[in-house]
Design a protein around this motif. Structure first.
Motif, PDB file in Angstrom:
ATOM      1  N   CYS A 573       1.262  -1.008  -0.127  1.00 53.10           N
ATOM      2  CA  CYS A 573      -0.114   0.404   0.290  1.00 53.10           C
ATOM      3  C   CYS A 573       0.857   1.471  -0.038  1.00 53.10           C
ATOM      4  O   CYS A 573       1.323   1.528   0.790  1.00 53.10           O
ATOM      5  N   ARG A 574       1.210   2.115  -1.036  1.00 51.26           N
ATOM      6  CA  ARG A 574       1.637   3.247  -1.316  1.00 51.26           C
ATOM      7  C   ARG A 574       1.431   4.214  -0.389  1.00 51.26           C
ATOM      8  O   ARG A 574       0.179   5.088  -1.499  1.00 51.26           O
ATOM      9  N   THR A 575       1.740   4.507   0.086  1.00 54.54           N
ATOM     10  CA  THR A 575       0.731   5.652   1.191  1.00 54.54           C
ATOM     11  C   THR A 575       1.033   7.076   0.482  1.00 54.54           C
ATOM     12  O   THR A 575      -0.121   7.954   0.511  1.00 54.54           O
ATOM     13  N   LEU A 632       5.506   6.489   3.930  1.00 57.45           N
ATOM     14  CA  LEU A 632       5.687   7.856   3.274  1.00 57.45           C
ATOM     15  C   LEU A 632       6.970   7.150   2.393  1.00 57.45           C
ATOM     16  O   LEU A 632       8.401   7.675   3.011  1.00 57.45           O
ATOM     17  N   ASP A 633       7.363   7.542   0.976  1.00 55.28           N
ATOM     18  CA  ASP A 633       8.836   6.961   0.366  1.00 55.28           C
ATOM     19  C   ASP A 633       9.230   8.414  -0.453  1.00 55.28           C
ATOM     20  O   ASP A 633      10.543   8.454  -0.691  1.00 55.28           O
ATOM     21  N   PRO A 634       8.048   8.246  -1.426  1.00 57.59           N
ATOM     22  CA  PRO A 634       8.917   9.519  -2.224  1.00 57.59           C
ATOM     23  C   PRO A 634       9.188  11.463  -1.803  1.00 57.59           C
ATOM     24  O   PRO A 634       9.000  11.012  -0.106  1.00 57.59           O
ATOM     25  N   THR A 755      11.271  -4.785   5.847  1.00 60.19           N
ATOM     26  CA  THR A 755      11.575  -3.353   4.954  1.00 60.19           C
ATOM     27  C   THR A 755      11.909  -3.389   3.999  1.00 60.19           C
ATOM     28  O   THR A 755      11.238  -5.487   3.393  1.00 60.19           O
ATOM     29  N   MET A 756      11.793  -3.187   2.375  1.00 62.57           N
ATOM     30  CA  MET A 756      12.095  -3.452   1.495  1.00 62.57           C
ATOM     31  C   MET A 756      13.772  -3.561   1.233  1.00 62.57           C
ATOM     32  O   MET A 756      14.096  -3.225   1.939  1.00 62.57           O
ATOM     33  N   ILE A 757      13.752  -4.302   0.497  1.00 65.30           N
ATOM     34  CA  ILE A 757      14.773  -4.948  -0.380  1.00 65.30           C
ATOM     35  C   ILE A 757      15.149  -4.165  -1.604  1.00 65.30           C
ATOM     36  O   ILE A 757      14.407  -4.537  -2.852  1.00 65.30           O
ATOM     37  N   GLU A 758      15.516  -3.053  -1.419  1.00 61.24           N
ATOM     38  CA  GLU A 758      15.094  -2.463  -3.301  1.00 61.24           C
ATOM     39  C   GLU A 758      17.190  -1.486  -3.458  1.00 61.24           C
ATOM     40  O   GLU A 758      17.112  -0.835  -4.258  1.00 61.24           O
ATOM     41  N   LEU A 759      17.971  -2.158  -2.711  1.00 59.74           N
ATOM     42  CA  LEU A 759      19.429  -1.174  -2.658  1.00 59.74           C
ATOM     43  C   LEU A 759      20.159  -2.158  -2.342  1.00 59.74           C
ATOM     44  O   LEU A 759      20.135  -3.057  -1.842  1.00 59.74           O
ATOM     45  N   ASN A 781      11.583  -2.391  -8.922  1.00 60.15           N
ATOM     46  CA  ASN A 781      11.804  -1.114  -9.491  1.00 60.15           C
ATOM     47  C   ASN A 781      13.069  -0.822  -8.927  1.00 60.15           C
ATOM     48  O   ASN A 781      13.969  -0.244 -10.107  1.00 60.15           O
ATOM     49  N   ASP A 782      13.071  -0.480  -8.368  1.00 56.28           N
ATOM     50  CA  ASP A 782      14.277   0.555  -7.621  1.00 56.28           C
ATOM     51  C   ASP A 782      15.542  -0.341  -7.490  1.00 56.28           C
ATOM     52  O   ASP A 782      16.510   0.351  -7.967  1.00 56.28           O
ATOM     53  N   LEU A 783      15.010  -1.845  -6.868  1.00 58.29           N
ATOM     54  CA  LEU A 783      16.375  -2.485  -7.514  1.00 58.29           C
ATOM     55  C   LEU A 783      17.278  -2.387  -8.338  1.00 58.29           C
ATOM     56  O   LEU A 783      18.420  -2.691  -8.675  1.00 58.29           O
TER      57      LEU A 783
HETATM   58  C1  PEP Z   1       9.839  -0.716  -5.913  1.00 61.59           C
HETATM   59  O1  PEP Z   1      10.993  -0.446  -6.144  1.00 61.59           O
HETATM   60  O2  PEP Z   1       9.998  -1.878  -6.828  1.00 61.59           O
HETATM   61  C2  PEP Z   1       8.314  -0.769  -5.663  1.00 61.59           C
HETATM   62  C3  PEP Z   1       7.588  -1.506  -4.527  1.00 61.59           C
HETATM   63  O3  PEP Z   1       8.690   1.103  -4.750  1.00 61.59           O
HETATM   64  P1  PEP Z   1       8.231   1.928  -5.483  1.00 61.59           P
HETATM   65  O4  PEP Z   1       7.816   1.471  -6.927  1.00 61.59           O
HETATM   66  O5  PEP Z   1       7.028   3.129  -5.285  1.00 61.59           O
HETATM   67  O6  PEP Z   1       9.433   2.854  -5.900  1.00 61.59           O
END
Ligand code: PEP
Ligand code: MG
Length: 888
Positions: A573-575, A632-634, A755-759, A781-783
């Motif tokens: 859920c992208r707040t 919150l992410d962006p 946690t997200m693993i994006e890095l 997406n970020d990874l």
């Molecule tokens: C991602 O980075 O894969 C992700 C799901 O987050 P967002 O697309 O919101 O950056």
């Protein structure tokens, strides 16, 4: 010595259906039909590897291959009792492509090869029909000059039209043998004038010219586009099939046709096909004449007054029907067949697994599983997950008023609305500009593939159910109405003319690919039906699936849609999306622009009840299923105005001085926002934001548990973590809030923090980060962005070039890069679980809805995939297929 050539004919073959990689689909199946004792004209197949060799060797054909082809032709001569190039009983050949995967109409074909000024006389004499021989010769010259010599076929069309005009004829059939001879002399002259060389008379020269052209057509632009769209590697190459000609144009006891053993649109178990009397194969697919139905039942259903094959040639029809049943039983799948009847004798020219709509695929798989022809697991693997998209498309609301302006064949199901465009270029341009269009053509050709892909729907005025437009649209899952004969396209003036009405470019129409109707304007649509065959396949898929499938959703509408598609929770859920609506954006801006923490807390207090009610609604829709909420992410400046006009508007609403607002906006500007102040970095700078979100989540959980009686275990997810210390800091804030809410409500709340693993760093340090995480969710997406160092927002500008130039095979933002990003995921999964046995692992990037990436997730042992609501069924099916294939 390499075996370059495999022969077939006379009831035996050197290859079989299992040799698809070697012989291509067409070659392998011709061999198989021979082995089954079916009537197949003898021939030979040059293996696919020869195509790669041809390119490696600078387009030279090796002598060894030439010798093997010669030996193969000798076999064909013995079987047919004819001789290639002979002036008494000439053997004529067809030369056709045939890749491993079928690429209909994308590559070249040459028919009637071996004809020249001498053999044409012999053919006429042999057949007792001089007109037929000269007609075949002119067809050969036209095709060969176009395909092999590169002379546009339009120059021949012009000559033909001029001559017909001069003679006062309407149809080609009125042209006599002598008149054809004259036209042929004009053809030969124009070739010499345009190309400076004569049309080759030597059959050997013709043969090698045609074989080279088929190899070369593997690299023509439309074949390249088709391969990209269908992920077919360029290295596969095409095989070449050289086969003895049989003639469907030898008078009125001859015919040629194509058929499916079941209806390719609906999947109904009925023989379905079309044919033309006194015609050659290419005429049916080209849509030049409107073909006749094969069965009487289909003729009656279509209201056609032209006789069916069943009535016209009952013996050939019966034999054909027997062969259809035999082939379908043998392959245990619906077959797409090509045949020719030469003076009453039936010949099979092709069989392959038939392309079908998603609806038909479901129906056929369910029928065959219920008849125990295949297992339910096989039925599940028979459906292309991406094709389910077609079923999830809306259809026209039956209660809607239909302003019908024309009708044609229901060539590819689903309804589509858009502006009329008349060229593929315009369709592509419109797509870029975000406009929806219907591509309207007299008939499409393989050159239109780009435009067809860009359009919402396709409408043609000519051609049958097996015309190019129909076959390609069905494959792409794009609604199509073909052969709408009561509409006329005036391409030059960009007009579509219907009875009593003329529409122009840009006017809106709706096409109904399920009924064949063409309607004026935009029409209300209905959401798809998800029961019946779809429900059965999904139930079988779910029974074989290991991973769960969640959805990425933040609005109640999306969450409900996802539940109806079978989502088993929310994986993301992208707040931030919740803060853009209505009044909220201004409160959010007020918070961002506040001078200090106290000011921010005032605005956050206003946002709290809004967030709480959002979450409560999501929890209640999900009714106890897991819900992952991401903080919150962006970067915060994404919420702020940018242009002077926007700044003026916002400053008025917030009661701020515009210059001061501009200053704050400039101060928040970042050079590289994707790598800037975002993700968990926000929660570390402004913990009060994370606290408000955590409070909203916990209070909503308490509320939903009270209301629905279904306990909620919220999963709170921290974005863009690279260091364990970042996660620890944010987790401490969350835990503190949990404690407070538990104290206030007196209700124990169970929750997870992950946690997200994006890095890349997070993936490499997963064993350390796992000490503080209850779960990992791969934000691919970020990874992908951070692994490649390619900005996901700017990639489109150059990734297409990369794909075209073969630097990458697929867009890594669409389908996971297994080698790089994939290895990071494997490392993180393995290291994370080393620290915490059974650590919950999921994926929530776009790849979570991509079948190939889902297969990778299964192999890596992830617990769930999460994707957008409309892709949930696709993911359920793909996850099941991955599990079934994994069982071996
Ligand atoms: C991602 O980075 O894969 C992700 C799901 O987050 P967002 O697309 O919101 O950056
Ligand atoms: Mg992300």
């Amino acid at each position: 010595m390499t075996k370059w050539v495999y022969t077939f004919g006379g009831g035996e073959a050197e290859g079989s259906a299992g040799d698809r990689d070697l012989l291509g689909g067409k070659g392998a199946n011709l061999a198989e039909m021979c082995n089954l004792g079916l009537p197949v004209p003898p021939g030979l197949t040059i293996i696919t590897e020869a195509c790669a060799r041809y390119y490696d060797d600078g387009r030279v054909i090796p002598d060894e291959l030439k010798a093997q082809v010669k030996a193969g032709i000798e076999k064909m001569q013995a079987i047919t009792d004819r001789i290639f190039g002979d002036t008494q009983h000439p053997l004529l050949l067809s030369v056709r492509s045939g890749a491993r995967a079928s690429m209909p109409g994308m590559m070249d074909t040459v028919l009637n090869l071996g004809l020249n000024d001498h053999t044409v006389q012999a053919l006429g004499h042999d057949a007792g029909d001089a007109r037929f021989a000269w007609d075949s010769y002119r067809r050969f010259i036209q095709m060969y000059a176009d395909v092999v010599m590169g002379l546009d076929h339009e120059v021949f069309e012009e000559i033909l039209e001029d001559e017909k005009g001069r003679l006062g004829y309407e149809n080609d059939t009125e042209i006599s043998a002598v008149e054809w001879q004259h036209i042929i002399s004009l053809y030969k002259r124009v070739i010499e004038e345009e190309l400076g060389e004569a049309f080759p008379q030597d059959p050997e020269v013709q043969l090698w010219g045609a074989i080279g052209a088929v190899f070369a057509s593997w690299m023509n632009p439309r074949a390249i586009t088709y391969r990209h769209l269908h992920n077919i590697p360029a290295a596969w190459g095409t095989a070449v099939n050289v086969q003895a000609m049989v003639f469907g144009n030898l008078g009125n006891t001859s015919a040629t046709g194509v058929a499916f053993t079941r209806n390719p649109s609906t999947g109904e178990n009925e023989l379905y096909g079309e044919f033309l009397v006194n015609a050659q194969g290419e005429d049916v697919v080209a849509g030049i004449r409107t073909p006749q139905n094969i069965t009487e039942a289909a003729r009656i259903a279509s209201g056609s007054d032209k006789p069916s094959l069943e009535k016209l040639m009952p013996e050939a029809f019966e034999e054909f029907q027997r062969i259809c049943a035999r082939l379908e039983g043998h392959y245990r799948d619906m077959q797409d067949l090509e045949f020719t009847i030469e003076r009453g004798t039936l010949w099979m020219l092709q069989t392959r697994s038939g392309k079908r709509t998603a609806k038909a695929a479901l129906r056929i798989a369910v029928d065959m599983a219920e008849a125990r022809t295949i297992t339910t697991d096989q039925a599940v693997t028979r459906i292309d997950p991406a094709s389910l998209d077609q079923l999830l498309h809306p259809t026209i609301d039956p209660r809607a008023r239909r302003d019908i302006i024309g009708s044609g064949l229901p060539a590819s199901p689903g309804a589509a609305t858009g502006e009329i465009v008349f060229t593929s270029e315009e369709a592509v341009l419109a797509e870029k500009e975000g406009r929806k269009v219907i591509l309207v053509r007299v008939e499409t050709s393989p050159e239109d593939i780009h435009g067809m892909h860009a359009a919402e729907g396709i409408l043609t005025c000519r051609g049958g159910m097996t015309s190019h437009a129909a076959v390609v649209a069905r494959g792409m899952g794009i609604p199509c109405v073909s052969g709408a004969g009561n509409l006329r396209v005036d391409a030059r003036n960009e007009l579509l003319i219907a009875a009593g009405m003329t529409l122009k470019k840009g006017d809106i129409i709706t096409i109904d690919g399920s009924s064949g109707q063409v309607l004026k304007g935009e029409i209300p649509m209905l959401q798809p039906e998800l029961s019946g065959d779809f429900g059965k396949i999904m139930a079988w898929a779910d029974a074989s699936r290991r991973m769960t499938v969640r959805t990425n959703a933040e609005t109640p509408a999306d969450a409900r849609a996802a539940r109806s598609f079978g989502a088993e929770g929310i994986g993301l859920c992208r707040t931030e999306h919740m803060f853009f609506e209505g009044e909220r954006i201004n409160v959010m801006r007020e918070m961002i622009l506040a001078a200090d923490e106290a000011g921010r807390r005032v605005s956050l207090a206003k946002l709290l009840p809004m967030q709480r009610s959002d979450f409560a609604e999501l929890f209640s829709i999900m009714h106890g299923l897991p819900v992952t909420i991401r903080l919150l992410d962006p970067p915060l400046h994404e919420f702020l105005p940018k242009t002077d006009g926007e700044i003026a508007d916002v400053s008025a609403v917030l009661g701020m001085n515009p210059a001061e607002l501009r200053q704050r906006v400039d101060a928040l500007h970042e050079f590289n926002p994707m790598l800037g102040h975002r993700g968990c970095r926000l929660a570390i700078s402004y913990p009060e934001i994370a606290e408000m979100q955590a409070r909203a989540i916990f209070e909503a959980a308490v509320e939903a548990a009270r209301e629905t009686g279904a306990p909620v275990v919220p999963e709170i997810m921290v974005p863009l973590v690279g260091l364990k210390s970042e996660l620890d800091y944010v987790k401490a804030c969350i835990d503190a809030v949990a404690k407070e809410v538990i104290g206030e409500s007196g209700i124990e709340i169970e929750y997870l923090v992950g946690t997200m693993i994006e890095l890349p760093r997070a993936a490499l340090r997963a064993h350390v980060i796992a000490e503080s995480a209850d779960f990992f969710s791969f934000g691919t997406n970020d990874l992908t962005q951070t692994t490649f160092g390619i900005s996901r927002d700017d990639a489109a500008q150059f990734l297409n070039t990369y794909i075209q130039k073969g630097i990458v095979e697929k867009d890594p933002f669409v389908s996971l890069d297994f080698d790089g990003v994939g290895e990071l995921i494997q490392i993180a999964a393995e290291r994370g679980r080393r620290t915490k046995n059974g650590l919950k692992l999921g994926i929530c990037g776009e790849h979570g809805g991509d079948p190939a990436s889902i297969r990778f997730c299964e192999e890596t042992g992830l617990d769930y995939v999460s994707c957008s609501p409309f892709r949930v069924p696709i993911a359920r099916l793909a996850a099941a297929q991955a599990a079934i294939n994994g069982k071996g």
